[in-house]
Design a protein around this motif. Structure first.
Motif, short mmCIF file in Angstrom:
data_model
loop_
_atom_site.label_atom_id
_atom_site.label_comp_id
_atom_site.label_asym_id
_atom_site.label_seq_id
_atom_site.Cartn_x
_atom_site.Cartn_y
_atom_site.Cartn_z
N TYR A 132 -10.94 21.25 11.67
CA TYR A 132 -11.81 20.57 10.35
C TYR A 132 -12.27 19.70 9.68
N HIS A 133 -12.87 19.44 9.18
CA HIS A 133 -12.48 18.13 8.25
C HIS A 133 -13.23 18.67 6.78
N PRO A 134 -12.20 18.73 5.82
CA PRO A 134 -12.57 19.59 4.50
C PRO A 134 -13.53 18.26 3.57
N GLY A 135 -13.35 17.31 3.75
CA GLY A 135 -14.63 16.31 3.24
C GLY A 135 -15.83 16.69 3.40
N LEU A 136 -15.82 16.34 4.45
CA LEU A 136 -17.26 16.77 5.36
C LEU A 136 -17.62 17.95 5.05
N LYS A 137 -16.84 19.45 5.78
CA LYS A 137 -17.13 20.47 5.14
C LYS A 137 -17.54 21.07 6.50
N LYS A 138 -16.91 20.88 8.02
CA LYS A 138 -17.12 20.90 9.26
C LYS A 138 -16.62 20.04 10.15
N ASN A 139 -17.04 20.72 11.65
CA ASN A 139 -15.34 20.47 12.43
C ASN A 139 -15.67 18.78 13.28
N LEU A 140 -14.97 18.59 13.33
CA LEU A 140 -15.37 17.58 13.69
C LEU A 140 -15.40 17.77 15.78
N PRO A 141 -16.06 16.34 16.04
CA PRO A 141 -16.12 16.99 17.79
C PRO A 141 -14.87 17.02 18.43
N ALA A 142 -14.79 18.32 19.23
CA ALA A 142 -13.46 18.46 19.53
C ALA A 142 -12.56 17.68 20.35
N GLU A 143 -13.31 16.46 20.95
CA GLU A 143 -12.74 15.32 21.86
C GLU A 143 -11.71 14.03 20.79
N VAL A 144 -12.44 14.38 19.42
CA VAL A 144 -11.51 13.77 18.61
C VAL A 144 -10.36 14.01 18.72
N LYS A 145 -9.42 13.03 18.73
CA LYS A 145 -7.80 12.78 18.74
C LYS A 145 -7.57 12.51 16.89
N ALA A 146 -6.24 13.47 16.03
CA ALA A 146 -6.50 12.68 15.04
C ALA A 146 -4.54 12.35 14.74
N PHE A 147 -4.61 11.30 14.14
CA PHE A 147 -3.54 10.93 13.88
C PHE A 147 -2.63 10.29 12.93
N GLN A 148 -1.64 11.11 11.80
CA GLN A 148 -0.67 10.42 10.50
C GLN A 148 -0.32 9.12 10.23
N TRP A 149 -0.52 8.75 9.32
CA TRP A 149 -0.30 7.80 8.79
C TRP A 149 1.20 6.78 9.45
N THR A 150 2.27 8.41 10.41
CA THR A 150 3.00 7.82 10.45
C THR A 150 2.93 8.20 12.48
N GLU A 151 2.07 7.90 12.35
CA GLU A 151 1.78 7.62 13.82
C GLU A 151 1.37 6.27 14.33
N LEU A 152 1.23 5.34 13.37
CA LEU A 152 0.06 4.15 13.32
C LEU A 152 0.30 3.55 15.34
N ASP A 153 1.21 3.04 15.12
CA ASP A 153 1.63 2.63 16.93
C ASP A 153 0.72 3.28 17.96
N LYS A 154 1.24 4.11 18.51
CA LYS A 154 0.41 5.04 18.72
C LYS A 154 -1.16 5.24 18.99
N ALA A 155 -1.42 5.45 16.97
CA ALA A 155 -3.04 5.15 17.44
C ALA A 155 -3.93 4.31 17.69
N PHE A 156 -2.56 3.24 17.66
CA PHE A 156 -3.64 1.67 17.76
C PHE A 156 -3.48 1.40 19.27
N HIS A 157 -2.49 1.90 20.38
CA HIS A 157 -2.35 1.32 21.19
C HIS A 157 -3.79 1.19 22.30
N GLY A 158 -4.01 0.36 23.14
CA GLY A 158 -5.13 0.44 24.00
C GLY A 158 -5.95 0.52 22.89
N ALA A 159 -6.73 0.75 22.19
CA ALA A 159 -7.72 0.38 21.61
C ALA A 159 -8.93 0.06 21.98
N ASP A 160 -9.98 -0.33 21.54
CA ASP A 160 -10.97 -1.69 22.31
C ASP A 160 -11.62 -2.52 20.77
N PHE A 161 -11.43 -1.17 19.79
CA PHE A 161 -12.28 -1.88 18.40
C PHE A 161 -11.87 -0.99 17.47
#
Lengths: 354, 354
Positions: A47-76
């Motif tokens: 659930y995204h509290p700002g948008l007041k709804k669930n994000l698509p189920a496939e979206v993976k969320a990462f905390q500020w402390t997981e930056l390296d993992k989050a950006f690994h292999g990104a295309d854009f």
């Protein structure tokens, strides 16, 4: 299929996860240090509290402390930080990016160079990234009327993606485009950025016109609501946006299209800039109005300050003439004096005189 | 001081009695054969039932049976009849006018010539007057966002007076201009007439976009109201108005100014054209929507029919290209098929592609 990192978990950035997911891309939503709670909720229950709804189920969320993992292999990267966070964001990206990646920013903003030249946020972003030692990324801009909640509801939204490198905006447009998110690629970065930034500033006097109409004596016994003054301000606003784009040496056609008139229209339909204008028009001082809207970032004020910084250089080099900018002049005085006086209708449309 | 005859006692014509009286001119309000009751009330107690208020005390009212007396010694005429009454009005004026007088018309309208050329209402009016054997009067046009009730409430209104004879529009502008009725004179008659007429037609799809958003499933569970589609339509609408003015060989600057974007904005804020569009967008057929609005003249429909008549000639002579007019194409199909289909968002902004 591409791997997208949305950097910043605000409503606009997060809303782009809908077209990206619907298109089958791999989407990672990465919070800044201010987004801990939002990311926590997305992780816990989608659930995204700002948008007041669930994000698509496939979206993976990462905390500020997981930056390296989050950006690994990104295309854009889709940058969702606001205009005040651009330098901070560039410094962060410089640390986690090991190769040049296309960045597209939802943020709108303008800065003024020493000589008065307007600097698009994309340019500022690219330079800040280079200064911070990051790889040479190209930053694209998004313009056009797009309220985040509507995109997240998969409503029809029409936008322009602009990059000076045409192949990048075409590639990104193809990535994002769905049956409801209509994207046009363009190389007109500066016209897009100027229109997108200025329409926020020019929404303020439309709000002022409305607020003044609601004053005692402003509304008529016959029940006439005062649309005419706001409409005249809107017409002059489009005119000044067009004039500023052309005077700075760019193609002015966006002024009378989606990123200009279209986006200006939706901004005048509601939101923070209109609200501040309405409060000023009702007779409140800037201090009172801002207090009433405490904690809310109002983009129009920083744009007006940028234009105030740019004007001496632009006037000195005869790039603009002040008699063509009566609303901008009025806005600068309003911010400086801290209250809204009568709108200068008689100074509008100077180019019609013959 | 001048002697003005306002011919036709509708709300827009009658509202101009306020700036004219405030300026000290002698004002005569003359009803048509359809205005008997209105003129009766103005005569009896100074009250205008359409404007729901008293006219300035100095305004003299005349019935249809007192035409000769009403027009005797007039310096100019403000024509307040609607677009359907122009030929009838010209025939009447031909009988009572014994010398050429400047006429300024509040009416907006376009007609199509055999070859597809657009004819401004001023031209149609002038020709009809000559055909009826009247004196050679010059007809000027008024454009810009001006809701009658607001003018009658002495609210700020900004308008353009256009005549091909510059000295006439300047003279009339000086006559009407007050501290609240801001008038700019112009020689750009056709751009003004085209913008003024088309903005009514292009309000229809803005209404359709809003109506479709209110459909079941159109509004989102998060409460997102659908402004983005209407804003995209507005952007494309300004674009097409500009394109049509330029393609027909005229200066397109009004499209992004008061008579274009400004007037379009206020028309989209409410009124009959928006209401019809909203009904169509909510799924009602044209027949059902028109029944619901029975008795109301909807200008947009006659403009769309005029454009449908003009298009074959304009296309054949390659003056316009249909791929630049997706909204007009959609509007013509909507009227022809009697119901509103999905808006053609993907066909918008063809000139942005590169």
């Amino acid at each position: 299929m591409a791997t997208a990192v949305i950097f910043g978990a605000g409503v606009m950035g997060s809303a782009t996860s809908f077209p990206l997911s619907d298109k089958g891309h791999s989407v990672r939503l990465v919070g800044t240090h201010l987004d801990g709670e939002i990311i926590g909720e997305v992780k816990a229950r989608g659930y995204h509290p700002g948008l007041k709804k669930n994000l698509p189920a496939e979206v993976k969320a990462f905390q500020w402390t997981e930056l390296d993992k989050a950006f690994h292999g990104a295309d854009f990267i889709l940058s969702g930080v606001n205009s005040h966070g651009v330098r901070w964001s560039a410094e962060t990206l410089a640390k986690v990016l090991h190769k040049p990646l296309p960045i597209i920013a939802v943020t709108k903003g303008l800065e003024a160079a020493e000589n008065g030249d307007l600097l698009a946020l994309t340019t500022v972003y690219e330079k800040a990234l280079a200064t911070a030692g990051g790889p040479g990324c190209s930053v694209s801009a998004i313009g056009g009327p797009c309220i985040a909640a509507e995109l997240a509801a998969r409503g029809h939204s029409c936008v322009v993606f602009a990059s000076e490198k045409g192949e990048i905006s075409r590639w990104l447009a193809d990535i994002f485009r769905t049956s409801y998110y209509h994207v046009w690629p363009s190389t007109e970065v500066y016209p897009l950025e100027i229109a997108a930034a200025l329409k926020n500033a020019y929404t303020l006097p439309v709000g002022i016109a409305r607020g003044q109409a609601d004053q005692p004596g402003g509304e008529d016994s016959s029940g006439a609501r005062m649309h005419n003054p706001a409409a005249a301000v809107f017409g002059q606003g489009v005119k000044e946006i067009k004039y500023l784009i052309r005077s700075c040496g760019f193609n002015d056609s966006f002024a009378s299209s989606l990123p200009g008139a279209g986006d200006y229209y939706v901004t005048c339909a509601g939101g923070r800039n209109l609200r501040l204008g309405t409060l000023l028009g009702s007779g409140k001082s800037m201090a009172e109005a801002q207090k009433e809207m405490e904690g809310v970032t109002i983009e129009s004020l920083s744009i007006i300050e940028t234009m105030e910084r740019a004007l001496p250089g632009l006037l000195e080099r005869q790039i603009v003439a002040m008699d063509r900018l009566p609303l901008l002049d009025y806005l600068i005085r309003t911010v400086r004096e801290g209250s809204a006086g009568p709108l200068p209708f008689e100074r509008f449309f100077p180019e019609i005189h013959f």
